[in-house]
Write a protein that holds these residues in place. Structure first.
Motif, PDB file in Angstrom:
ATOM      1  N   PRO A 104     120.197  69.493 103.310  1.00 51.00           N
ATOM      2  CA  PRO A 104     120.369  70.940 103.262  1.00 51.00           C
ATOM      3  C   PRO A 104     119.477  71.632 104.296  1.00 51.00           C
ATOM      4  O   PRO A 104     118.449  71.083 104.718  1.00 51.00           O
ATOM      5  N   SER A 105     119.868  72.837 104.694  1.00 49.54           N
ATOM      6  CA  SER A 105     119.076  73.584 105.671  1.00 49.54           C
ATOM      7  C   SER A 105     119.307  75.075 105.465  1.00 49.54           C
ATOM      8  O   SER A 105     120.331  75.501 104.926  1.00 49.54           O
ATOM      9  N   GLN A 106     118.341  75.864 105.926  1.00 50.32           N
ATOM     10  CA  GLN A 106     118.490  77.305 105.917  1.00 50.32           C
ATOM     11  C   GLN A 106     117.495  77.902 106.901  1.00 50.32           C
ATOM     12  O   GLN A 106     116.480  77.300 107.247  1.00 50.32           O
ATOM     13  N   GLY A 107     117.829  79.103 107.387  1.00 54.84           N
ATOM     14  CA  GLY A 107     116.937  79.779 108.317  1.00 54.84           C
ATOM     15  C   GLY A 107     117.660  80.893 109.068  1.00 54.84           C
ATOM     16  O   GLY A 107     118.854  81.136 108.859  1.00 54.84           O
ATOM     17  N   VAL A 108     116.933  81.558 109.945  1.00 51.70           N
ATOM     18  CA  VAL A 108     117.489  82.686 110.680  1.00 51.70           C
ATOM     19  C   VAL A 108     118.413  82.175 111.788  1.00 51.70           C
ATOM     20  O   VAL A 108     118.243  81.075 112.324  1.00 51.70           O
ATOM     21  N   ARG A 109     119.411  82.978 112.115  1.00 46.88           N
ATOM     22  CA  ARG A 109     120.339  82.671 113.205  1.00 46.88           C
ATOM     23  C   ARG A 109     120.704  84.004 113.854  1.00 46.88           C
ATOM     24  O   ARG A 109     121.677  84.665 113.476  1.00 46.88           O
ATOM     25  N   ASN A 110     119.925  84.403 114.842  1.00 44.69           N
ATOM     26  CA  ASN A 110     120.047  85.719 115.461  1.00 44.69           C
ATOM     27  C   ASN A 110     120.748  85.630 116.810  1.00 44.69           C
ATOM     28  O   ASN A 110     120.762  84.584 117.471  1.00 44.69           O
ATOM     29  N   TYR A 111     121.291  86.773 117.220  1.00 43.59           N
ATOM     30  CA  TYR A 111     121.972  86.875 118.510  1.00 43.59           C
ATOM     31  C   TYR A 111     121.365  88.016 119.318  1.00 43.59           C
ATOM     32  O   TYR A 111     121.108  89.106 118.801  1.00 43.59           O
ATOM     33  N   MET A 112     121.146  87.735 120.593  1.00 42.54           N
ATOM     34  CA  MET A 112     120.828  88.778 121.567  1.00 42.54           C
ATOM     35  C   MET A 112     121.976  88.800 122.573  1.00 42.54           C
ATOM     36  O   MET A 112     122.300  87.783 123.181  1.00 42.54           O
ATOM     37  N   ASP A 113     122.610  89.936 122.728  1.00 42.96           N
ATOM     38  CA  ASP A 113     123.788  90.007 123.580  1.00 42.96           C
ATOM     39  C   ASP A 113     123.680  91.226 124.501  1.00 42.96           C
ATOM     40  O   ASP A 113     123.454  92.348 124.023  1.00 42.96           O
ATOM     41  N   PHE A 114     123.804  90.983 125.805  1.00 45.08           N
ATOM     42  CA  PHE A 114     123.895  92.122 126.720  1.00 45.08           C
ATOM     43  C   PHE A 114     124.987  91.847 127.733  1.00 45.08           C
ATOM     44  O   PHE A 114     125.342  90.702 128.026  1.00 45.08           O
ATOM     45  N   GLN A 115     125.532  92.925 128.275  1.00 47.88           N
ATOM     46  CA  GLN A 115     126.588  92.808 129.268  1.00 47.88           C
ATOM     47  C   GLN A 115     126.665  94.096 130.078  1.00 47.88           C
ATOM     48  O   GLN A 115     126.316  95.170 129.597  1.00 47.88           O
TER      49      GLN A 115
END
Length: 809
Positions: A291-302
């Protein structure tokens, strides 16, 4: 063979007059003051006895044509709203040096009359459905992606994967120009504020590229037909935790013969997220559970810079050009805590609840940063010439260069001690260049028929250099792994002649065509020196469309087309790729294209305050590319791609618009279909089926003449995949929009994902492994935006996005 086709093409063009026997009268209506084309004007031919012989309407370029005109015609009459009626004798018209007819505006002074109204959300046409984006207020200040998920046949899951009628394979057009970038990446770079309408072309005709197993989607940008300079723009702010802001601006200048534009946009849109997952594997009597868990964030620019223009060299000749430069980067950060359990005993059941009665074999912390960046450039020019008999020749040339890539950093350390367990990194440099040339010719025939034919050529060269390294703690050095390090080159050319016949009468219109595409593909890579993977094949793509106007309120449409979905370089890469701690991916250089046969029947009916459209369809896909997962090691899945079977989608999509009152409007649409997939891979039979549906709702209420409230929602049902299923998903948004300065500006307050329900579970399983992952995006946000228009009624800005690059992004 190519020389022969070219000779035949020239011969048919030279013989064009033979198809239009008899006297022909044609011309173009022009505003005498502004030199603008006058569309939808009445043009009629009158006999000597002052009776009308025939009438017609000018087209969107102000042009009109009559064929087989009898000898007893004496004069022409021109009538258009807000213009003086004009009559010209046939002799004077024939002797004029130009076929232009100048109409003078009416000079009557009227009291100001303000007419307000909105187009219907959707309209049914012979080969498509058109949706007016103005009705989807909650998508304002977002991107084309935000608009797409509000359409009946389109779904967008929590990972941003777009599907049309349950299929992710479709081609995106921008103002009619084809692009093979992935739809998700193109739409993510187009500001929603510059999109006027979206066309769903689920049964394309033969004159379009055959790519896209589910069809095509055409993005129509906003127009302007007013002489002079126009400005429009928007600015948005959604807070700093996470960071969200954006802006776009467009300038247009239109003269009598010239129209030019320049535009720029920038968007930063970060998303915080969380991931909960587990992997179970079984090998003989050994069961592993992680099992696993944790943050999963995105930084997006264009950002993107666009420019282009139109030059009307004469009434018959027009030039268009455009240039596009853009950059996009997405950083996905996953900081996950893993626990690794091992149980060895007879009779272990992979899918029974796992009881943890001992300490884990190990606990570790995984830091995974995956950066995907792309720089894109596209330049195109096209020319069209209209002949006296209204035949039309069009030429287009396009060049694209894209540079794709991005690093990956994967770092594992033991919990508590922070001792290094594993450290991997990789870099990718992947330049891509592509060319396109199109020649299209349309020839009017008798009885409102038209023959269209042409030749399209595309060429792509895509190279990739991949370096994968592991850190050696003992020597404190980075060591390259030859199993994951490679370079490759894909070269692909497509030659595509086509022919199509169109016709119509008062109630019925049709188009029947045939397209042939010869594909020559080669792939080489350093891991197998001298080895060439090649595919040289000719495909035929018939198409048929028809539409009946049964009466003023009822329309019936039928369509059939054969489509193709060619695999991307990523799916064919013949070496291992380790982008995630749980998966090792390998492509198949021998992948065949997927072939789809699509049949649909649509019906539309209008009532006093209700409109309704329904389309039944069947999409049968052969040589389907399966994404197959197997056990690679005790805790890692091996993923590959292969042509392993077929799938079929059978369903009906619908939309209805209800107006209970002048200030209240309700829009409801959806797609219900049975999805079946079957195949075989390495002796493992796969057969999955499910009844899927998605529903989109939108209601708007005008609280005052200047203030509008909008609430919308999107619901996706649970759907099977080739080796598992995706859970359901619900999204909802509200907004208040206030108009300023005579509707030349607006302030928009939006609350997105109001119920914080952007959560979806993706499950993959076989008898030997089980993987389940919950993706949660915390993208509930309040956004405030301001938009303005200065003299903006804009000429359509013909902007072309990249042709190939973002399909590989």
């Amino acid at each position: 063979m190519k020389t022969f086709l070219f000779i035949v093409l020239l011969t048919v063009i030279r013989l064009s007059t033979a198809f239009s026997q008899g006297k022909t009268i044609s011309g173009q209506l022009i505003d005498q003051q502004s030199r603008q084309k006058i569309e939808f004007a009445n043009v009629s031919l009158w006999k000597k006895d002052s009776t009308v012989w025939k009438g017609t309407l000018s087209d969107t370029l102000g042009k009109f044509v009559f064929t087989e005109v009898p000898a007893n015609i004496t004069y022409l009459k021109f009538q258009a709203l807000s213009y003086k009626t004009k009559t010209i004798s046939l002799g004077d018209f024939a002797q004029s040096a130009s076929n232009e007819v100048l109409l003078s505006p009416e000079n009557k002074t009227l009291n100001e009359v303000v007419v307000t109204g909105e187009k219907a959300v959707a309209s049914l046409q012979m080969d498509k459905q058109t949706f007016q984006t103005k009705q989807f207020q909650n998508a304002a200040n977002g991107t084309g992606m935000d608009l797409m998920q509000r359409l009946p046949a389109v779904t967008v899951n929590t990972e941003g994967e777009i599907a049309l009628r349950g299929s992710t394979g479709f081609i995106l057009l921008v103002d009619g120009k084809p692009s093979t970038r992935t739809p998700a990446d193109i739409l993510a770079q187009i500001p929603a504020n510059i999109i006027e309408s979206i066309e769903l072309i689920t049964s394309p005709s033969a004159k379009y590229d055959a790519d896209g197993k589910a069809g095509m989607i055409n993005i129509i940008t906003k127009k302007n037909t007013r002489i002079g300079t126009a400005w429009s723009g928007n600015i948005m702010n959604g807070g700093t935790l996470p960071l969200r802001f954006g802006s776009d601006v467009q300038w247009t200048f239109t003269d009598k013969k010239w129209s030019v534009f320049a535009a720029a946009d920038y968007r930063r849109y970060d998303i915080d997220g969380f991931r909960v997952g587990e992997i179970r594997t079984k090998f003989q009597d050994t069961l592993s559970y992680m099992p696993s868990q944790g943050v999963r964030n995105y930084m997006d620019f264009q950002y993107s810079l666009r420019a282009g223009g139109t030059f009307q060299a004469s009434s018959a000749d027009q030039w268009n050009w455009s240039a596009y430069i853009g950059e996009k980067q997405t950083d996905r950060t996953a900081n996950l805590h893993y626990q690794d359990y091992i149980v060895t005993k007879a009779g272990n059941d992979l899918f029974s609840p796992f009881s943890v009665s001992q300490n884990p074999y190990r606990q570790f912390f995984n830091q995974n940063l995956f950066v995907r960046s792309g720089k894109f450039q596209t330049y195109n020019i096209d020319y069209s010439h209209t002949y006296a008999n209204q035949a039309k020749l069009s030429l287009l040339g396009l060049y694209e260069f894209s540079k794709l890539g991005g690093p990956l950093n994967n770092y594992d350390s033991y919990e508590g001690s922070n001792k290094l367990l594993l450290w991997e990194r990789s870099t990718e440099t992947s330049p891509l260049s592509a060319w396109r040339f199109q020649l299209d010719y349309s020839l009017p025939l008798r009885n409102k028929n038209k023959l269209e034919f042409g030749y399209h050529w595309r060429h792509i060269n895509h190279r990739g250099d991949f370096l994968f390294e592991r850190y050696s703690a003992g020597s404190s050095t980075w060591v390259s792994d030859p199993n994951y390090t490679d370079n490759m080159e894909l070269v692909q050319s497509i030659h595509a002649p086509y022919i199509q016949l169109n016709g119509s009468n008062n109630q019925f219109s049709y188009a029947v065509g045939l397209r042939s595409e010869w594909m020559d593909r080669t792939l080489t890579h350093a891991g197998e020196p001298g080895k060439v993977y090649s595919l040289n094949q000719i495909y035929l793509f018939p198409s048929l469309q028809g539409i009946w106007k049964l009466d003023a309120e009822k329309t019936l449409r039928i369509g059939y087309s054969r489509r193709i979905e060619r695999p991307t370089s990523k799916l064919m890469s013949p070496f291992k790729n380790h982008r995630h701690a749980e998966t090792v991916e390998t492509g198949d250089p021998n992948l065949l294209p997927e072939i789809a046969n699509v049949l649909e029947i649509g019906f539309s009916k209008g009532f006093d305050h209700i409109s309704f459209t329904a389309t039944a369809y069947v999409n049968f896909l052969q040589d389907k590319v399966f994404r197959v997962n197997e056990i690679y090691s005790r805790t890692i899945l091996g993923r590959t791609y292969t042509n392993a079977g077929n799938s079929q989608s059978t369903g009906v999509e619908f939309l209805t618009e209800i107006r209970p009152s002048k200030i209240w409007k309700i829009y409801l649409s959806g797609n219900l279909y049975q999805f079946d997939v079957q195949g075989s891979f390495r002796g493992i039979e796969t057969k999955q089926s499910s009844f899927n549906y998605n529903v989109n709702g939108n209601t708007s209420l005008d609280l005052s003449p200047k203030l509008r409230f909008v609430w919308d929602f999107t619901y996706l049902s649970k759907s099977v995949t080739t080796q598992g299923y995706d859970s359901d998903l619900l999204l909802s948004n509200v907004s208040l929009k206030y108009s300023l300065w005579g509707n030349k500006a607006n302030v928009n307050l939006q609350c997105l994902n109001v119920f914080n329900t952007n959560i979806q579970t993706i499950v993959t399983q076989t008898p030997s492994f089980y993987s389940s992952t919950d993706y949660r995006k915390w993208d509930r946000v309040i956004q405030l935006s301001f938009g303005f228009r200065i003299n903006d009624r804009g000429q359509k800005t013909k902007s072309t996005k990249t042709e190939y690059g973002e399909k590989e992004f």
